[in-house]
Each structure stands twice: as structure tokens, then as C-alpha cells.
Design an enzyme around this catalytic site. Sequence first.
Site, PDB file in Angstrom:
ATOM      1  N   HIS A  99      53.853  41.221 -45.099  1.00 54.34           N
ATOM      2  CA  HIS A  99      53.653  41.594 -43.884  1.00 54.34           C
ATOM      3  C   HIS A  99      54.320  43.188 -43.698  1.00 54.34           C
ATOM      4  O   HIS A  99      53.718  44.233 -43.656  1.00 54.34           O
ATOM      5  CB  HIS A  99      54.324  40.700 -42.775  1.00 54.34           C
ATOM      6  CG  HIS A  99      54.280  41.255 -41.364  1.00 54.34           C
ATOM      7  ND1 HIS A  99      55.474  40.956 -40.746  1.00 54.34           N
ATOM      8  CD2 HIS A  99      53.391  41.975 -40.690  1.00 54.34           C
ATOM      9  CE1 HIS A  99      55.250  41.447 -39.249  1.00 54.34           C
ATOM     10  NE2 HIS A  99      54.073  42.029 -39.504  1.00 54.34           N
ATOM     11  N   CYS A 117      62.505  38.017 -41.332  1.00 56.68           N
ATOM     12  CA  CYS A 117      62.031  39.177 -40.300  1.00 56.68           C
ATOM     13  C   CYS A 117      61.061  38.655 -39.127  1.00 56.68           C
ATOM     14  O   CYS A 117      61.491  38.798 -38.185  1.00 56.68           O
ATOM     15  CB  CYS A 117      61.311  40.461 -41.203  1.00 56.68           C
ATOM     16  SG  CYS A 117      62.557  41.279 -42.083  1.00 56.68           S
ATOM     17  N   HIS A 118      60.049  38.232 -39.566  1.00 58.36           N
ATOM     18  CA  HIS A 118      58.828  37.793 -38.401  1.00 58.36           C
ATOM     19  C   HIS A 118      58.499  36.464 -38.747  1.00 58.36           C
ATOM     20  O   HIS A 118      57.485  35.852 -38.058  1.00 58.36           O
ATOM     21  CB  HIS A 118      57.871  38.888 -38.401  1.00 58.36           C
ATOM     22  CG  HIS A 118      58.359  40.334 -38.313  1.00 58.36           C
ATOM     23  ND1 HIS A 118      58.292  41.234 -39.491  1.00 58.36           N
ATOM     24  CD2 HIS A 118      58.720  40.972 -37.090  1.00 58.36           C
ATOM     25  CE1 HIS A 118      58.931  42.312 -38.814  1.00 58.36           C
ATOM     26  NE2 HIS A 118      59.134  42.207 -37.728  1.00 58.36           N
ATOM     27  N   GLY A 119      59.186  35.541 -39.339  1.00 57.26           N
ATOM     28  CA  GLY A 119      59.027  34.082 -39.475  1.00 57.26           C
ATOM     29  C   GLY A 119      57.771  33.936 -40.397  1.00 57.26           C
ATOM     30  O   GLY A 119      57.098  32.754 -40.097  1.00 57.26           O
ATOM     31  N   GLY A 120      57.338  34.633 -41.185  1.00 56.06           N
ATOM     32  CA  GLY A 120      55.967  34.502 -42.064  1.00 56.06           C
ATOM     33  C   GLY A 120      56.514  33.299 -42.985  1.00 56.06           C
ATOM     34  O   GLY A 120      57.731  33.163 -43.528  1.00 56.06           O
TER      35      GLY A 120
END
Lengths: 165, 285, 398
Positions: A99, A117-120
Site C-alpha cells: 500500500h 499504518c492502515h490496517g492491511g
Amino acid sequence: MADDKMSRRDFLLYAMGGWAAIGAAGVLYAMYKTWEPLPEVKAQATTKFDLSKVKPGQLKVVSWRGKPVFVLHKTPDMKKCEDRTVAGEYTVVLGICTHLGCIPNWEADKKIWHCPCHGGEYDACGRNIFGPPPRPLDIPPFKLEGKTIIIGEEGPEYKKLMEKA
Amino acid sequence: MKELKILAVIVVLVLIGYWGIEPLAHSIMHKHIEEAIKKYNLPDFKFSDLDPIPSGLQGNPQAGKEAVKTFCISCHSVKKEGINAPMPPQAAAQSFGVVPPDLSNIGGILDEKYLFNFLKNPQKATENPKFAMPALGLSDQQAIDIVAYLKSIAKKNMSGKEVVEEGCVRCHSIKYQKIQALSPPDTMKKYLGKVPPDLSVIYKAKGEEYLHAFINKPQAILPGTGMPRVGLDKEAQEKAIAYLEEIADPHKEQRTKVGIIVLAYLLVMVGLTYAWKRKIWKNLH
Amino acid sequence: MEKKGGLLEWLDKRLAVNALWRIMMSEYYLPKNINFLWSFGVLTMLVFAILVISGIFLLMYYKPDAKLAFDSVNKTIMMDVAFGWVFRHTHAVAASIMFLVLYIHMARGLYYGSYKAPREVVWITGFLLFVLMSATAFTGYLLPWGQMSYWAAQTITTLFEKIPFIGPDLVIWIRGNYIVADATLTRFFALHVVFLPLLLIFVTAVHLYAVRIVGSNNEDGIPMTKEEKKVKGIPFWPVFMAKEYFVMSVFLLFFFYLVFFNYNFAMDPINFQPADYLQTPMHIYPEWYFLAYYEVLRGFFFSQNLGLIAFVASMFIILFMPWLDRSPIVSGKHRPLYKIAFWIFIFDFIFLTILGKLPPTGLYAWLGLAGSIVFFLFFAALPIISKIEKSQVEKAGR
């Protein structure tokens, strides 16, 4: 007569300018070369790692060209994936979230990678299973020599994996 | 032509200055070195000041092997023959100042006559009264046997790098080649008075002539130096110095090649600009 | 350049580039009776450009730290960086050659009287440029952190100790330590790569501007009026520059021959030994361009203070040329007496340069003293020569 003179003058001017441009190009080339990575940096282009050092179920992080490479020794209970497995039982992926480039953490209880960072999320094969990542974790070029993996060189096993994918 | 006359004056003046600050100054400041080189005819690979090997004396490698076992292995290792050092290098350096060399290949770089003399009297052969190895009281026959043995086991045709590793690296580091001196700096400082200089760019600092003379007979060039005469034979010393040049000046070949291209380029440029100048100035009133 | 329309016109309306171009280049007329010695001004610009460009590339790998400096130069730049050695050799040779070009440029000014009215400002700014360039060379020489770098800086900074009252404290302040050390290296580095080059560029601009106001001198030292210039003169661009390109090419041929095949004169072997504050090399000496002044310093061997005063005077006295030499005749070409003095001075300067590198003992010491005295006699003789010439001119006038 006057035109004749002009043309010879122009020719000389172009020849001089052109020749100077060649010289400038030579100097620029030397300058360009000075910015290339130094030999000691280039020497780090490949990393050797002994896969047998990773016990089943264990994850090791290897540094390759300054980036983390995850080496996971898979156990039967983990997600299976022929096309993403190295040497039969290992997942070898570049530990950089596809991402925005953060480094995902291994959550041993859930057997997934979770990016802070963004939950991936990625499964044990490195495939993206949740969140914003657009594609699975990248597999770095590698070459196998027995149980030793050379990261940074393209071997036949790597090429085979790439064809399947 | 006036311009050429002026140019000639400048060239002459510059050449006088250049001669003064380079060859003339060099010849005056390095007089003692040139005199020493002339006096001892350096590099002297005949080692004229040492005793000749008595004529008729023949070395027996087999007997030499036994002599080595008797006299040498209380300090030295001979790894090639499976004989390991009696004490670890650190401890050896603590007691002797330097790590005693392994004897496997030492015969491959040293001159025969020198080695013979060295075995009989190390301090005299090295011209270093503080040299760590004691005289062993060997007979001529024992000495020549050991010489024959060491020569017989040593690697043949060693490369320049191998010669330097064998002959110099016990005391000298070569930082830019990631080679660390075998003996620790602090014990060497005690033993020699200072830490021996790094050899990475020593060729540029000293030059070929100086190195040839100095390695061959250190005391003649730098009286009082802690450096012992090592006794390299001609071939080994030439290889060693060639290696030192190669590592100090790795781009020599590229420099010549690029230099020729650049000069050829500029020569054409001189022609073009001259034509241009004539063209422009011809039409002046 | 005079084309109408397009970018140039747009720029001209806002920046007056056409006017600037005319003043600086196409309508800056030079007299015709000048020889190629007048090209050396442009050559100093060329060498300066070479120094800046090669310096920028050295800067990308150089490390101004006493522990890292030597290796960053001799290993990283000289061995690892592709073509790093070209940039270093170029920079070192250019620094040396800069002074050769400067000295010739200055000698031309001396010989043809280019320091005389109305060109005093040109002379003063030129002198300033020389001092700044010397400072740049001196600070730059410390950066490789070799033995010669170190001991040159150590001895030259020690000279400040002799200044009455503040001397000893001043030396420590300059070094930032009791000896030349890491602090000294870093501050010299800052001066060498930022402060001094900026000053050099600024003073160069004033120098060039000044010479365009008063016009270039010529072999005969006879000024031309504006009208004469347009008729008899040659414009700087393109006519003078056409010759300049040729001179530059020949110069570059010589320069790059040195860079690739004879660079040793600019790279002292002693400097390939890392700086060691506990051991002074057997012989230390400045780079060749400072040897003459250095010899004046040593020349008065019987008195250190006198030597020091003479040393400072020898560097600065040339600034006062316009006031020492009051002769009405401008060019040395028409001044037989001055000509003799000039050539004695030139040979004396070379003589001092050579002596400066030799050990200051025995005969050399006395020769040094003699040379130093002759150096100052030249300047002392100028007012006398002026007086003689003045009376001659007056006589001829009547």
C-alpha cells in the site's frame, strides 16, 4: 562572395560548438558516474541466508539492500499456496506493505501480517486478505543453492514462481 | 613573432621555477638517501655484508625437518605440516612484542643466504639489536638444513599479495584492503617504539626507489628505525612493491587511457579555435 | 543578441539584458595593441570555474572530520568513486595552476603599469582576490588531513602567536583547540567551501565591473578616448573572445596534460601519510606558490620578529604599487629604468621561491637574506625611479 564567407564562418562555428558539446557530454558522463553507488554498496546487492536456520513456525527478518525480507518457515496449519512457496515450505517476501511502504508486523496467533499504518493484512503466503493493499507482498529475486538462499539474484526457481503468478 | 617571444619567456621562467622546486630541491633534501643507495648499492640482493654460505655445504631437507622440530616449534607454528602454534597469537604478542611467523611459506620469500645468516644470528641479519628472536647456536650444517627444509615446503610462485601478507602483515596493516596486522598495535608500540605505518598508500608516500632501498636495508635509509631487514629475495621484493603500487594507485591504466582521449580531444579543439580566431581577426582593420 | 521578439526581448524589458550585454561584452572595447598576456584574466576565471565544479563533486564524498577526512579523500574519492580520482587530481592541479595564472596576470599588470590611475580600484580588488585565493588555498590544503596539510596549518597558525598581547589567545581561538585538531579542520572546511568562494565571486564581480568602467590598459599605456575605441578598438565579444578561445584551448591542453600525466607536483608525497600530531615530517614546506613569502619569513634568520614583519610586508606591499610608483609614464615598455628593476624583481621572486624549499642553513640562509632584501629594494626604488622619469618627461616637454 559575402555569402561564401558567411557559410565558412558558420561551419567553423558549428564545428567548434559541436566539438565543445562533445567535451561537455564527456564531463557530464564522468559526473553522472560519480553518483553511482560505491563498490561497498554494490557488494551488498545480494544477501546469503541459510533457510535451515528458521525453525518450523518461526519468522526471521533478513536485511537485503537495506530492506527487510521476511522468511517464514510454514507449518501445515498455515494457508497453502504452491505458487508462492520457496523450497517447499518457506514464504520469502519483501517485508514492505504494497500500500504505502510501511513494514507489517507478524501476528503469530492469527498467523497473518498486519500493517500498522492502515490496517492491511496478509496471510502466511503474503497474499493481501484485508484492507487497502492492492496486491500481495512482493517476492524478491532469489536463487537457491541447496538450503541456502541468495536474495538479489534471479535463479530458475524464482523464474518458475514468476511464470506461475 | 612577438607573441611567441613572450610565450618563450614565460615557458623558460616556469621551467626554471619547476626545476628549482622539484628536481633541485629533491636532490638536496634527499641527499642522504641517494648517498646511502649509492654507498650500499641498494637494493643489494646479494646481501654483501653477510657471511657467505660456506662452499660445499649442502642442505638436507629431511635433517632440516628434525632441526625445526628441535629448535623452532617452541615459538613458531608450521601449519602446513600440521604443527600448531604453542601459544595463542595474543599471548605470543604479549611476550615477544610481535606474533612469531608461521614457517609454512616463509622460505618462499626469503633469500637463501640471508635466511642462513638470520638463523645463525637474527640480530645481525636483521640489523636490529632489539629483534625478538634469539640466536639459537646452530651449526652451519643445521642452519643450511633448516634453510633447505623451509625452501622445500614453501609455496612456489607466490603472488605479490601473498608475499606482502607473508612478509609485512605481521606488523603492518593495509586498511584499504581490509587487512589487519597480526600483532596488536599496543604490543608493537612497546616493542618497536611506534605503531608501524599502514601500507594502503605507502607507495605514493615513499615511491618505488625508496621502498626498494628501505625494505632491502632499513638501517641504511632510516638509521634507528624499528623495522628489521626482512631479507626478501629479488623476485619477492619486486612482486611486493608491484602489489603496493597496484593497491595505492588502482586507476593507473584508466588514467592513461582517459588522459590520451582528453588530450586528443583538446588537440582538435586547439585546431578549431585557431581556425576560428584567424577567421574573425582576418577581417579586422 | 539584438534579435527582436521572443524570450530575449521579454527578458530585456525586465532585466535590460541587452544593455548589460553591450556594457560587459559586445561594446566593451579593448585596444588592439595588447598581446596574449591580456588573456590571463579570462584564464583565471576558467580555472576558478574548474575549481568550483571539481570541488562540488569532491564535496559529495569528502568528510570534514579528523577521523574520516584522510580516508574519505584517499580511499573513497581516489579509489571507490567512479572517476573520483579525476576530480581530485583536477582540483589539486587547478589550485596550483591558479597561482601560476594569477602570478602571470599580476606580472603583466606590473610590467605594463596597469595599476596606475585610473585603474587603482582594479588593482586593489585584484589584490584582494589574490589574498582571498591564498586563504582559500591555505584552508583547502588542510582538508586531506595528511602530514603536510597538518603541519602547514600548525606552523602557519603558530605565526599568529607573535602578535603582541593577543597572539597566544588568538592562536587558540583560530584553532578551537590547543593544537590543530578536528575543530580546526571543520572550520577551515566551512571557510574553504562556502565563505571564501562567495567572497571571491563578489570581489570578482567588482573587479570585472571596475575594468569595464576604466577600460583595459595596453602595451603602450596610452589611453584611448571613447571614439577612438569604437574605431580602433576590438569588442570583447566576439572578437577578443575568439582569440581567448584559442588561448583557453592551448591552456587546457597543458592543464590536462598535468592532470593526467604530471600531477605529482601538486600532490606532495608526504601528504599521503595521515596527519600525526606527535610527529613532524623531516622536511616541511608550503606549496610552491607561497615559497617566496615563506623564504622572506626565514630570510631574516637572525631575528624572528623582523622576519615576521617582513613576511607580512612582502604579501601586502604590492597593494601600494599605485602610490609607490608616481611616474607619469604608464607602460614599462617605455621605461628603461623600471624595466631593469622589474626583471630583477621577477628573477628575485623565482630565486626566493626556489630557496624557500631548500633547508635554511649555511649558504642558503645568507642567499635567502640577500633575496629578501632585493625583494624590498624593488619597492624602495620605485619612488626614486619615478622622480628621475618625471624630470626626464618635464625636460622633454620643454
